[in-house]
Design an enzyme around this catalytic site. Structure first.
Site, PDB file in Angstrom:
ATOM      1  CE  LYS A  91      -2.266  -0.980   3.803  1.00  0.00           C
ATOM      2  NZ  LYS A  91      -1.659  -2.316   4.058  1.00  0.00           N
ATOM      3  CG  ASN A 109      -2.508   2.787   7.155  1.00  0.00           C
ATOM      4  OD1 ASN A 109      -2.836   2.877   8.329  1.00  0.00           O
ATOM      5  ND2 ASN A 109      -1.757   1.788   6.696  1.00  0.00           N
ATOM      6  CG  HIS A 156      -4.326  -6.701  10.320  1.00  0.00           C
ATOM      7  ND1 HIS A 156      -3.388  -6.150  11.177  1.00  0.00           N
ATOM      8  CD2 HIS A 156      -4.177  -6.052   9.129  1.00  0.00           C
ATOM      9  CE1 HIS A 156      -2.727  -5.202  10.532  1.00  0.00           C
ATOM     10  NE2 HIS A 156      -3.169  -5.131   9.304  1.00  0.00           N
TER      11      HIS A 156
END
Length: 376
Positions: A91, A109, A156
């Protein structure tokens, strides 16, 4: 305002500039479980690091108080044209590369919060926004002009009950998007990209995974209307991002590479593939995320000369990779490496950093400092 890290502080400041009363809750304030803070609240703005089962979040849902992420707030306040980027890995690299291609600010982010741009941009300004699954959980009207999904791999799993829950959060980037950019063969609707795509120039950054990131960025830039020459110039000049396959020094002919941002197995696999033709000494380990280390063990080839384990996952990694040695921390791991000229010492932990560091950036900076001390 629940959570006063970078994005929480930026969101609070943006609201206060508009004379909105902000009540802050944070672990450091020791009031993150004080449910009375919701009395009279019009909304709860939640930092991405705060889980859905936190007491104030659960109580807000019970009371019907709207829950927004900081990017949702930023989208409504700033009214930008968003080029959104999400995915398990890549990302930051892709978002920063797109920022160069589009000559646009990058937020979300990575680096700075979207609300940090408050007062610095006009409505309608093109902004590249890196979007994590945690941020996308709480969007409602946020709409991307171009939305990019790079990949979807297990991550996650300490926060999501299932991979499908994680996947569903990621795919929210496509809600209300004008153009969708998706990996080839994903089965998702949109413009496809792959690492084999013809590009107007070869990317400067190393690795097959980065060529895939470059292909995704190129597809997004073309969708916005950027010229091929401008895309090519960005591909040739962009050096990559800190803490992602970042060379931090060479000592006595040994190269040291900081890949601290590899906080999951899939990212570490990409790093190993990028250095598969060179002798590697690999540093692994950190805090747990619920991942299986078997794929990582299977990918360790004969070019990996030694493996050094740090952090709380050392025992789990040692069970999967018996030839590895437990060194405990970064300093001990570097001291134990017996590297020869031409070798690469690669920090690619495949784990989060919260056992020994504040975040992956602090871990990467500590690695850089230790390498600089080696050359002193």
């Amino acid at each position: 305002m629940l959570g006063l890290a970078r994005s929480g502080k930026a969101a609070a400041a943006a609201l206060e500039r508009r004379s909105v009363e902000v009540v802050a809750a944070d672990r450091e304030l020791r009031n993150e479980a004080n449910l009375s803070l919701l009395d009279g609240a019009g909304m709860l703005v939640k930092s991405p690091g705060v889980p859905r089962d936190a007491p104030l979040v659960a109580e807000a849902e019970r009371r019907g108080v709207p829950i927004w992420s900081e990017v949702e707030l930023g989208y409504r306040l700033l009214q930008p044209r968003l080029v959104g980027v999400t995915g398990t890995n890549g990302k930051t690299t892709t978002a920063e590369l797109l920022g160069v291609m589009l000559e646009a600010p990058v937020a979300g982010n990575v680096g700075r919060a979207l609300t940090d741009l408050d007062g610095a941009i006009d409505p309608g300004t093109l902004v590249v926004c890196e979007l994590s699954s945690f941020q996308l959980e709480d969007v409602h009207e946020l709409a991307c002009e171009v939305a990019v999904l790079l990949n979807l791999e297990p991550d996650h799993l300490d926060r999501y009950a299932t991979f499908d829950d994680y996947r569903d959060a990621k795919l929210r980037i496509f809600e209300r998007a004008r153009v969708k950019i998706v990996p080839k063969g994903s089965g998702l609707e949109g413009l496809e990209f792959s690492a084999d795509d013809p590009l107007p120039a070869e990317p400067r950054i190393r690795g097959a995974h980065n060529r895939e990131n470059a292909a995704a960025a190129t597809a997004a830039a073309r969708a916005v209307g950027v010229s091929e020459d401008q895309i090519a110039q960005a591909l040739r000049s962009f050096p990559g991002v800190p803490h992602r396959l970042e060379p931090v020094g060479e000592v006595n002919g040994v190269a040291y590479v900081n890949d601290s941002k590899a906080t999951n197995v899939a990212a570490a696999l990409r790093a190993l593939a990028a250095y598969e033709d060179e002798p590697v000494h690999l540093i692994l380990g950190g805090s747990r995320k619920g991942e299986d280390f078997a794929p990582l063990a299977a990918a360790i080839g004969p070019n990996v000369r030694s493996i050094h384990l740090i952090g709380e996952t050392a025992d789990e990694l040692a069970a999967a990779i018996p030839q590895a040695r437990r060194d405990g921390d970064l300093a001990s791991a570097l001291a134990a490496v017996d590297a020869q000229p031409g070798d690469v010492v690669l920090l690619s932990p495949a784990c989060a950093s919260y056992d020994q560091f504040r975040d992956f950036e602090e871990r990467g900076e500590e690695f850089r400092r230790l390498v600089q001390n080696l050359s002193a």
